[in-house]
Design an enzyme around this catalytic site. Sequence first.
Site, mmCIF file in Angstrom:
data_model
loop_
_atom_site.group_PDB
_atom_site.id
_atom_site.type_symbol
_atom_site.label_atom_id
_atom_site.label_comp_id
_atom_site.label_asym_id
_atom_site.label_seq_id
_atom_site.Cartn_x
_atom_site.Cartn_y
_atom_site.Cartn_z
ATOM 1 N N GLU A 118 -32.181 29.896 -33.250
ATOM 2 C CA GLU A 118 -31.416 31.050 -33.704
ATOM 3 C C GLU A 118 -30.874 31.887 -32.550
ATOM 4 O O GLU A 118 -30.785 33.108 -32.624
ATOM 5 C CB GLU A 118 -32.258 31.921 -34.641
ATOM 6 C CG GLU A 118 -32.695 31.205 -35.896
ATOM 7 C CD GLU A 118 -33.349 32.133 -36.910
ATOM 8 O OE1 GLU A 118 -33.650 33.295 -36.559
ATOM 9 O OE2 GLU A 118 -33.558 31.703 -38.055
ATOM 10 N N GLU A 129 -36.160 25.190 -41.133
ATOM 11 C CA GLU A 129 -36.841 26.176 -41.975
ATOM 12 C C GLU A 129 -36.195 26.141 -43.353
ATOM 13 O O GLU A 129 -34.969 26.054 -43.466
ATOM 14 C CB GLU A 129 -36.710 27.607 -41.420
ATOM 15 C CG GLU A 129 -37.386 27.872 -40.104
ATOM 16 C CD GLU A 129 -37.146 29.304 -39.612
ATOM 17 O OE1 GLU A 129 -36.585 30.124 -40.389
ATOM 18 O OE2 GLU A 129 -37.501 29.597 -38.456
#
Length: 476
Positions: A180, A281
Amino acid sequence: MKAAFGLVAATAAALVAATPAQLVARASASSSAAASGTSSGSLPVVTVKGNAFFAGNDRFYIRGVDYQPGGSSGTAGSDGASDPIADAAGCKRDIVEFQKLGINTVRVYTVDNSASHDECMSALAAAGIYLALDVNSPHYSLNRGDPAPSYNPTYLQSVFATIDAFANYTNTLLFFSGNEVINDDNTTNCAPYVKAVTRDMKQYIGSRGYRPIPVGYSAADVESNRYNMAQYMNCGTDDQRSDFFAFNDYSWCDPSSYTQAGWDQKVALFGNYSLPLFLSEYGCIKGPRNFEEVSALYGTDMTPVYSGGLVYEYSEEGNNYGLVTINGDTVNETPALASLATALKNNPVSGDGGYKSTAGPASVCPSSSGTWEVTDFTGAQLPAIPDGAVQYMKSGAGKGPGLSGTGSQNAGGASSSTATPGSAAVSNTASSHSGSASSTASSSAAQALLVGELGMAPFVCGAVVLVSTLFGAALV
């Protein structure tokens, strides 16, 4: 992971429920860099073939959870982060729950690269579980607010030391070069640094004579630039391209469906993508956590394109994502754990899933746009490895700084040039390692990355990054 490391872009049981001939086999696999005393030895190494992972002759589908007990409130390290793979007792405690789930992979976001991990890695291997590992830590990672200074030799030494610490375990599945780092359109100008780290990691693995361990990136759940990032990590010369691409996806919130969640559109979008693709995720908490998406993820509509995924997350860290709560030696299961176990059991996967056996061509590098603001470098251009880090390719990284190191953000020695595409290809490798996995001895030199024209520094990413915690920020 629902947050980055403050201003830092942190890259902060039974096997697949299939036939016994699937990945469950405990075949021992050898490595050209196998080190005595450090190889887990009880699981076949996983490789990339076409757009999929394979363990031996069987396709490997990732069926796992994200695992970082303690999150940002751990006690080891000056920053509060802890290393679950160095905690043998906690690791063995949690393997009991992993076996109930029937998973084959855990993802860990932070480890102490100066600690021993032999006991936990061996226990995981005995349970048929692989490790997907982020190489960054709170003090050793790229700064998405200003990435150029943070891409320096001190940072890369820590990254390479983490590779040394885990490369010789046969159940080390893959390495994430970042997590991220790009979390909105304004931070896309950091992409060249993420890709440069990926390139450097691949070169280090090859130069040090390790087996080919897949290296790739875990992208944030940002619809506007996720596909651009996937293209970018797969464009350019072979030494620049990732081995896989992963992204975090919380778009399926029960009750939902393959089409309602828009997963059919993503499968179509990535249909011709030539690298293994998986969810690093998933597991929305806006509705009941029945994990209905599991049936789609391992179903025939998605397996030609996706190689499974990792549920966020194993332990409760104050964000309501936990499958269990941990209090000392006691583990209390939430209803979500039973739901996930049932979903995985009811959706076994076997066969090759319709994968593409032939590696496809590289993607076309995305053009600059309002959602892809990569301007410091264009096309396949990347920053060259910092001069001070070239030595590690030949001599090794040495001992890692661990979780109590002074950090790398402003350590100096940042890259000041542009690399020649293809210059990170490995032509010579270090001799096979013996003894410690972090051995720095080498009998042959590795080719250094060639440096191109000067004058590209400083490279500044202009976005201002909001301060967040290591783990547990709310899902946007």
